[in-house]
Design a protein around this motif. Structure first.
Motif, short mmCIF file in Angstrom:
data_model
loop_
_atom_site.label_atom_id
_atom_site.label_comp_id
_atom_site.label_asym_id
_atom_site.label_seq_id
_atom_site.Cartn_x
_atom_site.Cartn_y
_atom_site.Cartn_z
N PHE A 245 0.88 -1.14 0.08
CA PHE A 245 0.07 -0.18 0.17
C PHE A 245 0.94 1.23 0.17
O PHE A 245 1.91 1.30 0.69
N TYR A 246 0.33 2.36 -0.61
CA TYR A 246 0.94 3.78 -0.51
C TYR A 246 2.65 3.72 -0.73
O TYR A 246 3.43 4.53 -0.34
N TYR A 247 3.00 2.63 -1.75
CA TYR A 247 4.43 2.63 -2.05
C TYR A 247 5.11 3.84 -2.49
O TYR A 247 6.30 3.75 -2.66
N ASN A 248 4.29 4.50 -3.26
CA ASN A 248 4.84 5.65 -3.85
C ASN A 248 5.06 6.98 -2.98
O ASN A 248 5.68 7.99 -3.45
N LEU A 249 4.78 6.77 -1.74
CA LEU A 249 4.90 8.02 -0.79
C LEU A 249 6.72 8.04 -0.47
O LEU A 249 7.14 6.65 -0.62
N ASP A 250 6.70 9.21 -0.04
CA ASP A 250 8.33 9.22 0.41
C ASP A 250 8.59 8.17 1.51
O ASP A 250 7.77 8.07 2.42
#
Length: 270
Positions: A245-250
């Motif tokens: 999940f949300y792996y593209n966040l910093d």
């Protein structure tokens, strides 16, 4: 020009117009989907939906999903909710139907008939009440999973209402929700739709450039407990589902967002 040639020309012209129309619709869906599934930080656009373990991601205008053919339902559905997209003037369409965009063909309302299970929304119809297209898209069977009636109309609805309430004082909440598909408790219909043992919701909230996450895992059964007792971390949902999940966040933001399981921390972001 002979009548036969005229007819052939008209058929070709109509097919051309239809293809142009479908292409334009696809571009519009893609544009809306990107707008509703991304944030911009430091002038960089970041998509927020998770990885797919099924390699079949379906993009609609107001929700994106990963479809599991072997389970005949989504493994996750992604949508955005904010204090700006609630317009209660749009009524439920109740037009449950197969999703024509699922290449392997989705489940059908017939699979649920007489099964004893509700056609449970993952992205709730109420969250799609801001326009007709959003509402209608939510009734594709690719956004539906079999739920016990006492669960769907009880604690699951309560959680959906809480998410709506939380969105009223935050810039936006990005939601990934879906079934836990291992060890199903039943199977229904000609398409052999697996009945999940539990469901999850992961939430990431943004307020004044601050991010906070929380998750919930609820058994597919009646419950009189507070929804807060089911709060957990996004990390825990990842561990159970093998979805990233949300792996593209910093990386530092992602670590903070996905590790939190404290409901007070979540509620404190206002």
């Amino acid at each position: 020009m002979s009548a036969k040639k005229t007819m052939s020309f008209l058929i070709i012209l109509l097919l051309f117009i239809d293809c142009r129309s479908k292409s334009a619709q696809a571009k519009l869906r893609s544009k809306n989907a990107e707008k509703n599934s991304s944030i911009t930080t430091n002038k960089k656009k970041i998509l927020l939906y998770p990885t797919s373990t099924t390699n079949q991601v379906i993009t609609h205008s107001y929700l994106t999903l990963s479809y599991s053919e072997k389970d005949e339902q989504p493994e996750w559905v992604f949508y955005k909710i904010s204090n700006k997209n609630y317009n209660k003037q749009v009524k439920r369409t109740n037009d449950y139907r197969e999703d024509p965009f699922v290449k392997t063909e989705s489940a059908s309302p017939k699979d649920y008939k007489g099964s004893g299970y509700d056609m449970g929304h993952l992205a709730p119809a109420h969250a799609m009440a801001h326009n007709y297209n959003a509402m209608s898209e939510s009734f594709y069977l690719s956004n539906i999973s079999p739920q016990k009636a006492s669960f769907n109309r009880g604690i699951w609805r309560s959680l959906e209402s809480k998410v709506e309430y939380w969105s009223s004082f935050r810039d936006s909440i990005y939601v990934v929700t879906g079934p836990i598909l291992d060890n199903p408790i039943d199977q229904i219909g000609d398409n052999k739709v697996n009945v999940p043992r539990a469901f999850y919701k992961t939430l990431v909230s943004f307020k004044d450039d601050k991010a906070m996450g929380i998750a919930f895992i609820l058994p597919n059964e009646k419950s009189s407990k507070s929804i807060y007792t089911y709060a957990t971390s996004i990390d825990e949902v990842e561990r159970i589902t093998n979805i990233d999940f949300y792996y593209n966040l910093d990386s530092l933001v992602q670590e903070k967002v996905e590790a939190n399981r404290n409901i007070k921390n979540w509620l404190s972001v206002k």
